[in-house]
Design an enzyme around this catalytic site. Sequence first.
Site, PDB file in Angstrom:
ATOM      1  CG  PHE A 149      -9.412   4.580  -7.347  1.00 54.12           C
ATOM      2  CD1 PHE A 149      -9.753   3.248  -7.763  1.00 54.12           C
ATOM      3  CD2 PHE A 149     -10.478   5.394  -7.207  1.00 54.12           C
ATOM      4  CE1 PHE A 149     -11.056   2.739  -7.684  1.00 54.12           C
ATOM      5  CE2 PHE A 149     -11.705   4.604  -7.040  1.00 54.12           C
ATOM      6  CZ  PHE A 149     -12.215   3.452  -7.336  1.00 54.12           C
ATOM      7  CE  LYS A 150     -11.762  -0.486  -5.270  1.00 62.51           C
ATOM      8  NZ  LYS A 150     -11.171  -0.403  -6.414  1.00 62.51           N
ATOM      9  CG  ASP A 151      -4.278   3.619  -0.866  1.00 59.88           C
ATOM     10  OD1 ASP A 151      -4.890   3.038  -0.084  1.00 59.88           O
ATOM     11  OD2 ASP A 151      -3.346   3.493  -1.383  1.00 59.88           O
TER      12      ASP A 151
END
Length: 493
Positions: free
Chosen positions: A112-114
Amino acid sequence: MSYISTRGNIDKVNAAEAIRLGMVPKGGLFVPDEFPNVTIQELENLKGKSYQILSKKILSLFLNDFTEKEIEQCIALAYNSFNFENDETTPLVKLNERTYVMELWHGPTAAFKDMALQIMPHLLVKSKEITKVDKETVILVATSGDTGKAALEGFKDVEGIKIIVFYPEDGVSEVQKLQMNTTDGKNTYVIAVKGNFDDCQTGVKDIFSDFEYRKGIEQNNIEFSSANSINWGRLLPQIIYYFKAYISLLEKNAIKLGEEINFCVPTGNFGNILAGYYAKKMGLPIGKLICASNENKVLTDFFVTGKYDRNREFHKTMSPSMDILISSNLERFLFDITGKDADKINSWYKDLNEKGLFEVDTDTFNKMKEIIVVGYTNEIETKKTIKNIKDTYNYVADTHTAVALKVDNDMKNTIQGITVVDSTASPYKFSTSVINALEENNIDDEFYAVEKVAEISKTKVHRAVKGLKEKKVLHKKVISKEDMKDIIKEILK
Ligand SMILES: *Cc1c(COP(=O)(O)O)cnc(C)c1O
C-alpha cells in the site's frame, strides 16, 4: 492552509515547505493547522467519478500553494493505469455482508506504500519549485521492508534527488530484500543495517535532528528530506482512499448516504490509520477506526492502559511491516486530540526518548479510546485466519491483511455496521508465509511459494514479484547502526 509543528517549535509554513523539509528541523512533525470539510452532498456528487478526480478534490483542499495545474500533473503522473493495474485503483472485495477488503496493493511494488509514494516524489519536485529551492534533495528512508522499495521506485531517476534506504538486515522478507537490492537508477542507494527497524528509524530521526551534522552536509547545496510517513507528503495521499472506499460502497448501494462505516487497519507506524482519522475529521462518516497489531502490540497496550511503553521484547513476525515499537505518527494523533497541546507532546516524547515510555492524562486517555478501538493477534491465529478466509470466501490474504481480518472478526459482535479492512500487501509479497499457512507445511523457497500462490488463488503473479529471481543484485552493503551517518557522508562525497 498552513502547517504547524507538533512540538510548537517552528513558525507556520505552507504545504510546499512542509513537504520539502519532511520533518520539522528541530524535531516534531508537520500537521495542518486546520482540517477542511467535505460535505455529505459532495460525497454524493463524487459517485461514479475516477480516482484522479477524487484525488484532485482532496489534495486541493490541503495544497493551497500549488496551482490546479500542478496538482493535476502530479496526479496524472501517479494514479494512471500504467502504475495501478486496476480500473478502481483501490478495489473493494466483498467477503460478507459486513466485511469488505480494500486492496491497496495494485501499484508497482505490491504494497500500500505505493498509494503515497507514487505521487509524493512529484509533490516534492513541485514543492522545491514553489519554494524556489534548487539544492539537491537527499531522501533518507528507514524501512521495515515495503516503504524502501516503494520509495525507490517512486524516486528513482527523479531529477535533483538522491535516495538512500536503510533496512534491518534480518528484518525483511526475501522478496522485500531482493526487490530493494535489485533496484536500478542512478540515484538509488540501499543499505542493510545490523539491527531492527526501530534502529533504522531512530538513526534517520537522529540525523534529521542533529543540527551540526546536517549543517556540515547541507553546506554543499544539499538538503535532506524524508519519504517516511513522518513526511506530510506521504500521509496526505493516504486520505484519498478512505473517501474512495466510502464512495464505492455508496455506488454499490451497500450503504445509505451518511451511514457510518468502520475501517480496520493493520498498523505499524500509525500512518495509515491516522489518514483514516483525518478523513473522519473532514466529515467522512466513519464510526470506529480499528487499530490491529501483531505480537508487537505496543499500540494495543497503549490504548488499553494509557501508557506507551516501548521497553519490551521485539518480536519478529510474518507481518514484518508491522514489527514496530515506536509508532511515529501517534504523535500527530495525540497532538490533535489534546487540542494541539505542544507542551504535552514535548514532555511525553522527552519521556519516550529518555525512558522509553510515557503516560497520558485521563482526559487524553478517554478521548483517544472514543476514536480508536484496538486489537491484536498472534502468529498462530494469523496463519489460521489466512486458511479460514481462503476456505470460507475463496480469498487469499497476505499476512498483514490477515492480522486485521482476525481482529475485525473478533469484533464482529461489538461493532455495528460495515467494516472495510485495509489490505496493505499482495499475498505474492509474502508468499512463503501465505503458503505455509494454507498448506500447513514448511516451505522456504520463496519462488516456489510464489507459483503456489498463483495456483491456489488463480490470479496472475503480481508484476512486482515476477522475474525478480533473475534480476541482478546491485546493492550489497551491510553496516552497523552506529555507521549510518558515516555512510551518508561517503555517498555524498
Ligand atoms: C507499512 C505497512 C503497514 C503499516 O502501516 P503504517 O502506516 O506504518 O501503520 C502494514 N502493512 C504493510 C504491508 C505495510 O507495508
